[in-house]
Write an enzyme that holds these catalytic residues in place. Sequence first.
Site, mmCIF file in Angstrom:
data_model
loop_
_atom_site.group_PDB
_atom_site.id
_atom_site.type_symbol
_atom_site.label_atom_id
_atom_site.label_comp_id
_atom_site.label_asym_id
_atom_site.label_seq_id
_atom_site.Cartn_x
_atom_site.Cartn_y
_atom_site.Cartn_z
ATOM 1 N N GLY A 190 3.246 -0.156 14.489
ATOM 2 C CA GLY A 190 2.971 -0.695 15.663
ATOM 3 C C GLY A 190 4.646 -2.056 15.634
ATOM 4 N N GLY A 225 4.475 -4.818 18.264
ATOM 5 C CA GLY A 225 4.724 -6.036 19.003
ATOM 6 C C GLY A 225 5.506 -7.421 17.965
ATOM 7 N N LEU A 226 4.605 -8.594 18.023
ATOM 8 C CA LEU A 226 6.117 -9.263 17.011
ATOM 9 C C LEU A 226 5.019 -9.402 15.850
ATOM 10 C CD1 LEU A 226 4.713 -12.814 18.978
ATOM 11 C CD2 LEU A 226 6.458 -11.321 18.291
ATOM 12 N N GLY A 285 4.474 -6.489 13.808
ATOM 13 C CA GLY A 285 5.056 -5.328 14.007
ATOM 14 C C GLY A 285 6.720 -5.418 13.354
ATOM 15 N N SER A 305 -3.019 -18.628 30.857
ATOM 16 C CA SER A 305 -2.547 -19.579 29.245
ATOM 17 C C SER A 305 -3.706 -20.891 29.623
ATOM 18 C CB SER A 305 -1.700 -19.941 29.646
ATOM 19 O OG SER A 305 -0.732 -20.712 28.769
ATOM 20 N N ARG A 358 -11.623 -23.172 21.762
ATOM 21 C CA ARG A 358 -11.261 -22.134 22.437
ATOM 22 C C ARG A 358 -13.500 -21.494 22.698
ATOM 23 N NH1 ARG A 358 -6.429 -17.882 22.292
ATOM 24 N NH2 ARG A 358 -4.778 -19.177 23.324
ATOM 25 N N HIS A 370 -10.576 -11.725 24.855
ATOM 26 C CA HIS A 370 -9.535 -11.724 24.208
ATOM 27 C C HIS A 370 -8.862 -11.668 23.141
ATOM 28 C CE1 HIS A 370 -5.398 -13.879 24.863
ATOM 29 N NE2 HIS A 370 -5.672 -14.932 24.020
#
Length: 637
Positions: free
Chosen positions: A40, A42-43, A45, A284, A330, A401
């Site tokens: 990974g 992303g942030l 990994g 957002s 949420r 999400h």
Amino acid sequence: MQLDSKVPGGPIQDKWDKHRFDLKLVNPANKRKYKVIVVGTGLGGGAAAASLAELGYNVLNFCIQDSPRRAHSIAAQGGINAAKNYQNDGDSIWRLFYDTVKGGDFRARESNVYRLAQVSTEIIDQCVAQGVPFAREYGGLLDNRSFGGAQVSRTFYARGQTGQQLLLGAYASLSRQIAAGKVKMFSRREMLDVVTVDERARGIVVRNLVTGEIEKYAADAVVLATGGYGNVFFLSTNAMASNVTATYRAYKKGACFANPCFTQIHPTCIPVHGDYQSKLTLMSESLRNDGRVWVPREPGDKRPPNEIPESERDYYLERKYPSFGNLVPRDVASRNAKEQCDQGKGVGETGYAVYLDFADAIERDGKAVIEKKYGNLFQMYEKITAQNPYEVPMMIYPAVHYTMGGLWVDYNLMSTVPGMYVLGEANFSDHGANRLGASALMQGLADGYFVIPYTIGDFLATAGTNDVTADHPAFTESEDAVKAQATKLLSINGKRTVDDFHKELGHIMWEYCGMARNAEGLRKAQGLIQKLRAEFWENVLVPGEEKDLNQSLERAGRVADFLEFGELMVIDALHREESCGGHFREEYQTEENEAKRDDENFCYVAAWEYKGDDEAPVLNKEPLEFENVKLTQRSYK
């Protein structure tokens, strides 16, 4: 299986500092002897790979896309939380800790959440040093805005592109290490199995998505940072490549899967508009700072929004939750939107939408101010819907999400497979039953920059270097199993496409294990999934060749895993006879239709252990103890 969380003793404020001191260290010269696989980019990994390489470890980094810059972290829009208290409005590490535990409906491990709040301030400093262009106030300080579930402004942001900018910061650090030769990047690889030798993670098997070749890699430790499993619902805000395969295959190799039914429904998404969509688009949560959510007071009112006077509008979140208004968490916002639509007050052609209106904010602050804050989001909305949100309200509806469930990890982020660590959305550890907005980026970077660099050293110093190579029989056995599945999928030659099966699974999951669940529906879903899975292995059509670029084969493997994992989610949701956060069992709600927990019987992490394809998974429980936050019925009124 005995779950050992390895949470250190002492006051919660001191746990992480004391633990770091107690961890064994690998000296700088010895770090060069170790090899670590990070799956990974992303942030979680990307930050981990860059940080471990900076320390001196040799890192093999695997990316399912053609570039780390395409990791799904790029899609996060609104911001990242940190307890800096720049606004001087009463924020603190303790308040961020409290809000996160409460927001997760008291189903997260206190010690992990406090550590997350504690290192949040360091994340901002790290990212600023990397050049992340956070918004700034007139005086030069970094700006903050509000997000759901909090009464302070603690969310740092870069317009509506925060995830992208943070990912570019991590990518810059990662690129530095690639150039230095400490990180070897493998792009367009999909992890298909974890290889264990003597019950320790020793490497992985991947498919080269360009050539179709199966490749084997050995290392001293394996780090999974492969994101969440929201695409089990087919329609979600996730990227099309997001999947459960890496974590689910790890589960089948001995890693417990924790709380799989804890999925998050985001309240602010562009509604479904047809039967042929492949994904949904997130708007957002930051928009709820200035946008007001409303529906017509009377069911069936189909007048254009600008023709409905104020007296005939119901700003239902402001009415029901005066303390938090439109900034409720949420799960609360999503359930209320569904409730309004179920009552016939939904808007738009389908009736499954509510309004998010910026008229008051534009009148108050001026169009230029709103454009500066949200311009790219407004532009994206107009491009998709052909409606100008400066002139008419946005239409939004909840969508899948994020997933709070994931592989079980201890305080060191190690799974139940020794030597295999799990970061970010792929683990279960920080968000309980509902994630607060702007906390996903916080967790990914906390795990990658500030936790794993310490904790992985403790394991390596104890376990020693890996004397196992990719020639070991365990790698060959794993490789053969991966190839056998591909051969089987290609040989079925049925009549239904992979996407056809995926859509049907998604419909079952959304209908019976989505925003609302009940025992009857969950039992029905389990039977439907079993029936669909049996048909998949008899009637799926996967064209093309194994040793070639074959996206149908890629998707088939992922959907095969979803068809098994979906049943695990249903089993978990059925066993948890309470409502908490995003897990809303209709049988368990308060008189005001809010989630009703059962702390006496379900105040634990449900960690499921794989026992075989034809065997029921075994439930292991990690009791959750709340010594610092009092267990109370959550209220945002």
